[in-house]
Design a protein around this motif. Structure first.
Motif, PDB file in Angstrom:
ATOM      1  N   PRO A  28      10.797  -4.198  -3.504  1.00 10.04           N
ATOM      2  CA  PRO A  28       9.572  -3.487  -3.000  1.00 10.04           C
ATOM      3  C   PRO A  28       8.706  -3.401  -4.351  1.00 10.04           C
ATOM      4  CG  PRO A  28      11.453  -1.829  -3.186  1.00 10.04           C
ATOM      5  CD  PRO A  28      12.008  -3.125  -3.408  1.00 10.04           C
ATOM      6  N   SER A  29       7.407  -3.463  -3.979  1.00  9.50           N
ATOM      7  CA  SER A  29       6.573  -3.295  -4.937  1.00  9.50           C
ATOM      8  C   SER A  29       6.622  -2.105  -5.867  1.00  9.50           C
ATOM      9  CB  SER A  29       5.017  -3.493  -4.395  1.00  9.50           C
ATOM     10  OG  SER A  29       4.992  -4.732  -3.388  1.00  9.50           O
ATOM     11  N   THR A  30       6.080  -2.182  -7.125  1.00  9.76           N
ATOM     12  CA  THR A  30       5.828  -0.877  -7.909  1.00  9.76           C
ATOM     13  C   THR A  30       4.707   0.396  -7.227  1.00  9.76           C
ATOM     14  OG1 THR A  30       6.612  -2.050  -9.746  1.00  9.76           O
ATOM     15  CG2 THR A  30       5.499   0.001 -10.086  1.00  9.76           C
ATOM     16  N   PRO A  31       5.172   1.629  -7.133  1.00  8.12           N
ATOM     17  CA  PRO A  31       4.360   2.434  -6.716  1.00  8.12           C
ATOM     18  C   PRO A  31       3.361   2.451  -7.577  1.00  8.12           C
ATOM     19  CG  PRO A  31       6.577   3.144  -6.500  1.00  8.12           C
ATOM     20  CD  PRO A  31       6.639   1.915  -7.150  1.00  8.12           C
TER      21      PRO A  31
ATOM     22  N   TYR B 237      12.327   1.984   2.331  1.00  3.46           N
ATOM     23  CA  TYR B 237      12.838   3.052   3.166  1.00  3.46           C
ATOM     24  C   TYR B 237      12.878   4.557   2.462  1.00  3.46           C
ATOM     25  CZ  TYR B 237      17.292   2.503   0.704  1.00  3.46           C
ATOM     26  OH  TYR B 237      18.121   2.226  -0.314  1.00  3.46           O
ATOM     27  N   ARG B 238      12.637   4.530   0.974  1.00  7.21           N
ATOM     28  CA  ARG B 238      12.688   5.724   0.176  1.00  7.21           C
ATOM     29  C   ARG B 238      11.985   5.531  -0.993  1.00  7.21           C
ATOM     30  NH1 ARG B 238      17.023   7.278  -3.100  1.00  7.21           N
ATOM     31  NH2 ARG B 238      18.616   5.497  -3.376  1.00  7.21           N
ATOM     32  N   TYR B 239      11.669   6.740  -1.543  1.00  3.96           N
ATOM     33  CA  TYR B 239      11.166   6.827  -2.851  1.00  3.96           C
ATOM     34  C   TYR B 239      12.124   7.865  -3.900  1.00  3.96           C
ATOM     35  CZ  TYR B 239       7.138   5.223  -0.801  1.00  3.96           C
ATOM     36  OH  TYR B 239       5.967   4.276  -0.104  1.00  3.96           O
ATOM     37  N   GLU B 240      12.314   7.160  -5.056  1.00  2.02           N
ATOM     38  CA  GLU B 240      13.073   8.347  -5.929  1.00  2.02           C
ATOM     39  C   GLU B 240      12.187   8.714  -7.141  1.00  2.02           C
ATOM     40  OE1 GLU B 240      17.445   8.486  -7.790  1.00  2.02           O
ATOM     41  OE2 GLU B 240      16.752   6.630  -7.220  1.00  2.02           O
ATOM     42  N   VAL B 241      12.089   9.934  -7.250  1.00  3.15           N
ATOM     43  CA  VAL B 241      11.371  10.571  -8.260  1.00  3.15           C
ATOM     44  C   VAL B 241      12.121  11.014  -9.329  1.00  3.15           C
ATOM     45  CG1 VAL B 241       9.587  12.202  -9.107  1.00  3.15           C
ATOM     46  CG2 VAL B 241       9.398  10.993  -6.742  1.00  3.15           C
ATOM     47  N   PHE B 242      11.651  10.732 -10.865  1.00  4.84           N
ATOM     48  CA  PHE B 242      12.690  10.977 -11.918  1.00  4.84           C
ATOM     49  C   PHE B 242      11.718  11.855 -12.645  1.00  4.84           C
ATOM     50  CE2 PHE B 242      14.549   7.215 -10.221  1.00  4.84           C
ATOM     51  CZ  PHE B 242      15.896   7.398 -10.616  1.00  4.84           C
ATOM     52  N   TYR B 243      12.270  12.920 -13.337  1.00  2.00           N
ATOM     53  CA  TYR B 243      11.618  13.784 -14.196  1.00  2.00           C
ATOM     54  C   TYR B 243      12.172  14.582 -15.048  1.00  2.00           C
ATOM     55  CZ  TYR B 243      13.009  17.513 -10.574  1.00  2.00           C
ATOM     56  OH  TYR B 243      13.769  18.376 -10.172  1.00  2.00           O
TER      57      TYR B 243
ATOM     58  N   GLY C 201      10.201   8.160   3.018  1.00  2.00           N
ATOM     59  CA  GLY C 201       9.386   7.439   3.754  1.00  2.00           C
ATOM     60  C   GLY C 201       7.865   8.144   3.286  1.00  2.00           C
ATOM     61  N   SER C 202       7.865   9.165   2.694  1.00  2.00           N
ATOM     62  CA  SER C 202       6.563   9.756   2.301  1.00  2.00           C
ATOM     63  C   SER C 202       6.182   9.656   0.938  1.00  2.00           C
ATOM     64  CB  SER C 202       6.566  11.308   2.580  1.00  2.00           C
ATOM     65  OG  SER C 202       5.394  11.993   2.220  1.00  2.00           O
ATOM     66  N   ALA C 203       4.829   9.407   0.770  1.00  2.00           N
ATOM     67  CA  ALA C 203       4.472   8.964  -0.856  1.00  2.00           C
ATOM     68  C   ALA C 203       4.088  10.504  -1.314  1.00  2.00           C
ATOM     69  CB  ALA C 203       3.265   8.143  -0.678  1.00  2.00           C
ATOM     70  N   MET C 204       5.097  11.366  -1.407  1.00  2.00           N
ATOM     71  CA  MET C 204       4.480  12.735  -1.803  1.00  2.00           C
ATOM     72  C   MET C 204       5.989  13.446  -2.116  1.00  2.00           C
ATOM     73  SD  MET C 204       2.547  15.908  -0.340  1.00  2.00           S
ATOM     74  CE  MET C 204       3.718  16.293   0.753  1.00  2.00           C
TER      75      MET C 204
ATOM     76  N   ALA D 150       7.150  12.241 -15.743  1.00  2.00           N
ATOM     77  CA  ALA D 150       7.794  11.891 -14.192  1.00  2.00           C
ATOM     78  C   ALA D 150       7.409  10.448 -13.943  1.00  2.00           C
ATOM     79  CB  ALA D 150       7.457  12.773 -13.253  1.00  2.00           C
ATOM     80  N   TYR D 151       8.143   9.680 -13.287  1.00  2.00           N
ATOM     81  CA  TYR D 151       7.755   8.342 -12.634  1.00  2.00           C
ATOM     82  C   TYR D 151       8.540   8.234 -11.285  1.00  2.00           C
ATOM     83  CZ  TYR D 151      12.440   6.621 -14.316  1.00  2.00           C
ATOM     84  OH  TYR D 151      13.623   6.524 -14.540  1.00  2.00           O
ATOM     85  N   VAL D 152       8.020   7.240 -10.715  1.00  2.00           N
ATOM     86  CA  VAL D 152       8.810   7.062  -9.355  1.00  2.00           C
ATOM     87  C   VAL D 152       9.168   5.594  -8.978  1.00  2.00           C
ATOM     88  CG1 VAL D 152       6.219   6.699  -8.419  1.00  2.00           C
ATOM     89  CG2 VAL D 152       8.168   7.387  -6.765  1.00  2.00           C
ATOM     90  N   VAL D 153      10.245   5.664  -8.219  1.00  2.00           N
ATOM     91  CA  VAL D 153      10.314   3.869  -7.985  1.00  2.00           C
ATOM     92  C   VAL D 153      10.749   4.024  -6.483  1.00  2.00           C
ATOM     93  CG1 VAL D 153      11.446   3.551 -10.232  1.00  2.00           C
ATOM     94  CG2 VAL D 153      12.972   4.315  -8.187  1.00  2.00           C
ATOM     95  N   ALA D 154      10.126   2.671  -6.099  1.00  2.00           N
ATOM     96  CA  ALA D 154      10.372   2.460  -4.460  1.00  2.00           C
ATOM     97  C   ALA D 154      11.684   1.847  -4.109  1.00  2.00           C
ATOM     98  CB  ALA D 154       9.079   1.604  -3.763  1.00  2.00           C
ATOM     99  N   LYS D 155      12.342   1.839  -3.168  1.00  2.00           N
ATOM    100  CA  LYS D 155      13.741   1.409  -2.559  1.00  2.00           C
ATOM    101  C   LYS D 155      13.849   0.751  -1.165  1.00  2.00           C
ATOM    102  CE  LYS D 155      16.656   3.670  -5.748  1.00  2.00           C
ATOM    103  NZ  LYS D 155      18.071   4.421  -6.237  1.00  2.00           N
ATOM    104  N   ASN D 156      14.148  -0.457  -1.278  1.00  2.00           N
ATOM    105  CA  ASN D 156      14.586  -0.954   0.137  1.00  2.00           C
ATOM    106  C   ASN D 156      15.893  -1.496   0.250  1.00  2.00           C
ATOM    107  OD1 ASN D 156      14.552  -3.294  -1.325  1.00  2.00           O
ATOM    108  ND2 ASN D 156      12.431  -4.133  -0.400  1.00  2.00           N
ATOM    109  N   ARG D 157      16.568  -2.413   1.291  1.00  2.00           N
ATOM    110  CA  ARG D 157      17.908  -2.720   1.268  1.00  2.00           C
ATOM    111  C   ARG D 157      18.342  -3.788   0.109  1.00  2.00           C
ATOM    112  NH1 ARG D 157      18.128  -6.433   6.636  1.00  2.00           N
ATOM    113  NH2 ARG D 157      16.355  -7.771   6.268  1.00  2.00           N
TER     114      ARG D 157
END
Length: 749
Positions: free
Chosen positions: A24-27, A50-56, A74-77, A90-97
Motif C-alpha cells: 500500500p501507499s504511505t498515508p 484493508y486496515r490502518y495501524e496507528v502508532f503513538y 477501512g476508515s481513515a480516522m 503519532a504516525y500511521v501505516v496502511a496494510k494490505n495482504r
C-alpha cells in the motif's frame, strides 16, 4: 523416434511468468485533533488496503515509552484515549495482504482540558460579594478565575483552584459601582485551557441597614441619625422633609457625608417639637443607591448646661451664667430663698444668645437657689437646669481671696509643640479672625450653635476680640482676635505678633481662662518660619505674665487714693468733697466747659475701682510705652446718654464698642469716642428721667491714644500702624476695650 515427433518437440515454446507483490501507499496528510482525554487522527484514504495501524506514544520526559497502536479498519480516522495535558507523537501505516506501507509523517499534539461551560456570576444581595459558578471539567486538574475592571485593560488572576470538583467561588474584593469582566479557564499539566465565555457584572452599593432617628440627650434642636455603615461605599446621602408635608412632597437633600465609615449624623438644623421624616442612601462610583425606608425624628429643648452662680462680693449682685441652648428663643430665670421663700421668676431673657443674667436684688448673707429654663418660639418650655445655691457677702471670704492671689502669682508654663489646635483641652484656644481657613475649620468642628453665636458676636463687635463657647471641641472657650501681619518680612511683623499675644492674654485673663492655646500666626499664608514665630510668641507670653504678676502685687500699681472696704475694693466710691482728688478732676472739667456753673450743679464725683479692668489697662499701657518709647496716655471725657443703666454696665464690664454707630454716629470711625473737651462730651449726655431731677453722667477716662490718624466714617477698624483715629485735635476714637480705663464718674445737672 520419428521425424514427426522430432519436429513437434522442436517447435514447443516454454513461457516464464513473474509475480509482483504491490504494497500500500504511505498515508498522507496526517492530522490530529486533541481535546480533553481524546485524540482524533485523520488522513487521506489509501486504495487497496484493508486496515490502518496507528502508532503513538508520549514525548518529553516519557519519550522512552513504547509505542502503542490502534487499528482502524477501512476508515481513515481513529479516536484514541490519551492522558490530558501530555504531549504525544503519532504516525500511521496502511496494510494490505502483501504487507505494510512505509510510515507516514509524524505529528505531535497535546490533549488539553476544555474550557468550563455554563459560567455565571451572581450578585449576593446580603454581602458585598459576587458568586461565580461553572460546570465541572472532569479531565482538568483545577481552574483559574480571572478578572478585569472597567479601568483595566488586561485580565489578572484572582483565584486558583486545584480541585476539578470545586465549581464555585466568591469574589469579595470588589468596589461598589465598578464594572467587572470575569472568565474562567481549566488547568491541566500543560497549563491553561481556552477561556470560558466572559461575564460582565456591576455590583451596586446597597441601602444602609438599621437606619434609626432619635432625640439625643442634652442636645437641643438636634436629631441623631444612626445606621450601619456599608463597606466599600464612598458616601451617604441623607434626605429630610417635614412629616406634616404632603406625602407627594419630595424630600430635600440634607447633607452628603463623604466619610465612607460614617454611621451617625447630628441634624443640628432641626426645629424643636417639629416632626421630620428622614431617609438615607449610599453612594458608590456609579452613583447613588435607592433611598432607605423612612424614619421619623423630633428635636426637643434641653436644660441649659454649665449653670453657675458667682457672687460679686461687696455688692447685691449674683452673676448667673450657662451654656447656650440651640433652638431656644430665650431663657427664664427662677429663684427661691429669702422672703418670700417660694420659687419665683426673677428674669426673662428673650434672646437666644443671652447666657448671662445678673440678679441685682440679692441680700447679703442669704442663701438663694437658682434654676434656668429655656423656651422656644411657640412658648414651649424645656426642662429646668440643675439647681445651684449662692450667697453674697459684704466681705470676700478668705478662700476666694486666696484663689485670686494664687491666680495672679501662679507660675507660667509654656509648651511649644506641633499638633492640631482643635484637639487642645484648655480653657481657651485663640483664633485669628483674619485666618479664614483656621476660623472655618474651628467653627465647623465646634458645631452649628457656636457658628451662630460667632456670627452674632462678630456682627456686634467687628473690630475687637471676643469669646464664644467651645461647643463640641475639647476646649471650654474660643477667643477670636483680629490680626493681620505685614507681608514684607517677619521683622516688620514681629511687633504685630507681640500685640496679638498681648491682646489675647488680656482677653483670656478678663474671662478667667488660665490655660490658653495659640496658633502659630503667620506660618500659613504669610509663610513665616514656625520656629521664629514660636520664639517671638513665647517671649511675649513670658513678658505679659511677668507684667501681670507685677501689677497683681498689692499696692504696686493700684492708685494710692483707692480705698478698701472690709478688705475689698468697691466698684464705686464717692470722692471726698473739697479733697485735692476732687479738685484735680474738676479742674479739667471746668476748664473745658467755660459756661458751666461750678458752684451749684455738681452732684458728686465717684471713683471707679474696677481692679481687674485697671490691671488690664496697665498691661496695655506698658506695651504701648515699650513699643512707642513715650507716654501717650491722655485724660479724656466720655458723655453717657443712657443714664444709670449704661453707667453700671460700663463700670462693671467696660465700654461696649458693639454699640458704636447705633446712637452717636461714626464720623471718625466705628469705635468708642472720647474728647479732650468736656463741653463736647456734654453734648452727648442726656438728663435722666429719675426722681433725681435730670442727672447727667460723664466719665473721666485714661486713654492710650498711641499713634493717631485722621478718621472717617468708612473705618470699621483702626488703620494698620495706628492705635486710634480722630479729628486731629480734640476727638479720639479707640478700637480696643483695654485701651481705656474709666477713672472717675462725674454726676451733674
Amino acid at each position: 523416434m520419428s521425424t514427426f515427433a522430432t519436429n513437434f518437440f522442436t517447435c514447443m515454446h516454454v513461457r516464464t511468468v513473474t509475480w509482483y507483490y504491490l504494497l500500500p501507499s504511505t498515508p498522507q496528510s496526517l492530522r490530529g485533533t486533541w481535546k480533553g482525554d481524546r485524540a482524533t487522527l485523520t488522513w487521506q484514504t489509501v486504495d487497496g488496503i484493508y486496515r490502518y495501524e496507528v502508532f503513538y506514544r508520549p514525548t518529553g520526559p516519557h519519550k522512552n515509552v513504547k509505542w502503542s497502536s490502534q487499528d482502524s479498519w477501512g476508515s481513515a480516522m481513529v479516536k484514541m484515549d490519551v492522558d490530558t495535558g501530555l504531549h504525544y507523537e503519532a504516525y500511521v501505516v496502511a496494510k494490505n495482504r502483501f504487507g505494510s506501507s512505509s510510515r507516514s509523517s509524524t505529528i505531535n499534539g497535546c490533549a488539553r482540558a476544555p474550557e468550563p461551560a455554563q459560567f455565571t456570576v451572581v450578585c449576593d444581595t446580603t454581602k458585598p460579594s459576587l458568586s461565580l459558578k461553572w460546570n465541572a471539567v472532569s479531565c482538568s486538574a483545577g481552574y483559574i478565575i480571572k478578572r478585569k475592571s472597567a479601568i483595566e485593560s488586561n485580565f489578572h488572576v484572582i483565584k486558583t483552584i486545584n480541585n476539578s470538583s470545586i465549581t464555585q467561588s466568591q469574589d469579595t474584593n470588589i468596589i461598589y459601582g465598578m464594572s467587572y469582566t470575569y472568565i474562567v479557564v481549566s488547568l491541566d499539566c500543560s497549563g491553561e485551557s481556552d477561556s470560558s465565555l466572559s461575564v460582565i457584572v456591576c455590583r451596586r452599593v446597597p441601602v444602609p441597614n438599621h437606619f434609626v432617628a432619635s432625640t439625643p440627650k442634652g442636645l437641643s434642636a438636634t436629631v441623631l441619625l444612626n445606621w450601619e455603615a456599608v463597606p466599600n461605599s464612598t458616601a451617604y446621602h441623607i434626605y429630610r422633609r417635614r412629616a406634616d408635608d404632603s406625602i407627594y412632597q419630595k424630600p430635600i437633600l440634607l447633607t452628603a457625608l463623604r466619610n465612607p465609615n460614617a454611621n451617625s449624623y447630628l441634624d443640628r438644623t432641626a426645629i424643636n417639637n417639629v416632626k421630620y421624616t428622614y431617609t438615607i442612601a449610599s453612594e458608590d462610583s456609579a452613583g447613588v443607591s435607592s433611598q432607605s425606608t423612612s424614619v421619623d425624628g423630633m428635636a426637643a429643648l434641653t436644660a441649659p448646661n454649665n449653670f453657675s452662680a458667682e457672687p460679686v462680693y461687696g455688692t447685691n449682685c449674683i452673676i448667673l451664667s450657662w451654656t447656650e441652648v440651640a433652638g431656644a428663643l430665650g431663657y427664664r430665670i427662677w429663684r427661691s430663698g429669702g422672703q418670700p421663700s417660694f420659687e419665683k421668676e426673677i428674669g426673662l431673657l428673650s434672646h437666644e444668645y443671652s447666657t448671662k443674667y445678673v440678679d441685682r436684688e440679692a441680700k447679703h448673707e442669704i442663701a438663694y437657689n437658682y434654676t434656668v429654663e429655656t423656651f422656644d418660639k411657640n412658648t414651649k418650655y424645656g426642662p429646668k437646669s440643675n439647681c445651684i445655691m449662692a450667697i453674697v457677702s459684704k466681705i470676700m471670704p478668705p478662700s476666694e481671696r486666696l484663689k485670686i492671689e494664687q491666680k495672679a502669682t501662679a507660675p507660667i508654663m509654656i509648651d511649644v509643640r506641633f499638633g492640631d489646635l482643635i484637639t487642645e483641652n484648655v480653657d481657651a484656644i485663640v483664633v485669628c479672625l483674619s485666618s479664614d481657613q483656621l476660623k472655618n475649620k474651628i467653627l465647623n468642628a465646634a458645631g452649628h450653635s457656636v457658628s451662630f453665636t460667632f456670627a452674632d458676636a462678630h456682627r456686634r463687635d467687628t473690630n475687637g476680640c471676643f469669646k464664644v463657647s467651645g461647643g463640641l471641641l475639647p476646649c471650654k472657650n474660643i477667643i477670636f482676635v483680629p490680626w493681620k501681619g505685614p507681608t514684607e518680612s517677619l521683622n516688620i511683623s514681629e511687633q504685630s505678633i507681640r500685640t496679638f499675644v498681648a491682646i489675647s492674654l488680656q482677653c483670656a485673663q478678663q474671662h478667667e481662662c488660665l490655660t490658653v492655646a495659640f496658633p502659630a500666626v503667620g506660618c500659613g499664608g504669610l509663610g513665616y518660619d514656625v520656629h521664629t514665630v514660636a520664639k517671638v510668641m513665647v517671649s511675649e507670653a513670658y513678658k505679659q505674665k511677668k507684667a501681670n504678676n507685677q501689677t497683681s502685687m498689692e499696692g504696686s500699681t493700684i492708685p494710692s487714693t483707692w480705698k478698701k472696704t472690709n478688705g475689698i475694693y468697691n466698684l464705686r466710691i464717692d470722692v471726698p468733697i473739697n479733697s485735692s482728688e476732687e479738685q484735680a478732676v474738676l479742674l479739667d472739667f471746668h476748664r473745658t466747659m467755660p459756661n458751666y456753673d461750678s458752684n451749684s450743679r455738681i452732684i458728686r464725683i465717684e471713683r471707679v475701682q474696677n481692679e481687674r479692668w485697671f490691671r488690664q489697662y496697665q498691661i496695655h499701657k506698658s506695651e504701648f510705652h515699650r513699643r512707642l518709647q513715650h507716654d501717650t496716655e491722655q485724660r479724656l471725657f466720655h458723655g453717657c446718654a443712657d443714664g444709670e443703666t449704661a453707667v453700671k454696665s460700663i463700670i462693671e464690664y467696660g465700654f461696649n464698642r458693639s454699640l458704636a454707630g447705633t446712637k452717636h454716629g461714626t464720623v471718625y470711625g466705628l469705635g468708642v469716642y472720647f474728647s479732650s473737651k468736656a463741653s463736647e462730651s456734654h453734648s452727648y449726655t442726656k438728663p435722666s428721667n429719675s426722681i433725681s431731677m435730670g442727672e447727667r453722667y460723664m466719665f473721666v477716662c485714661k486713654v492710650l491714644v498711641g499713634k493717631t490718624t485722621q478718621g472717617n466714617a468708612n473705618m470699621p477698624t483702626c488703620p494698620a500702624g495706628y492705635d486710634s483715629t480722630g479729628n486731629g485735635s480734640t476727638i479720639y476714637v479707640i478700637y480696643h476695650d483695654v485701651q481705656v480705663y474709666a477713672e472717675y464718674l462725674i454726676i451733674y445737672q
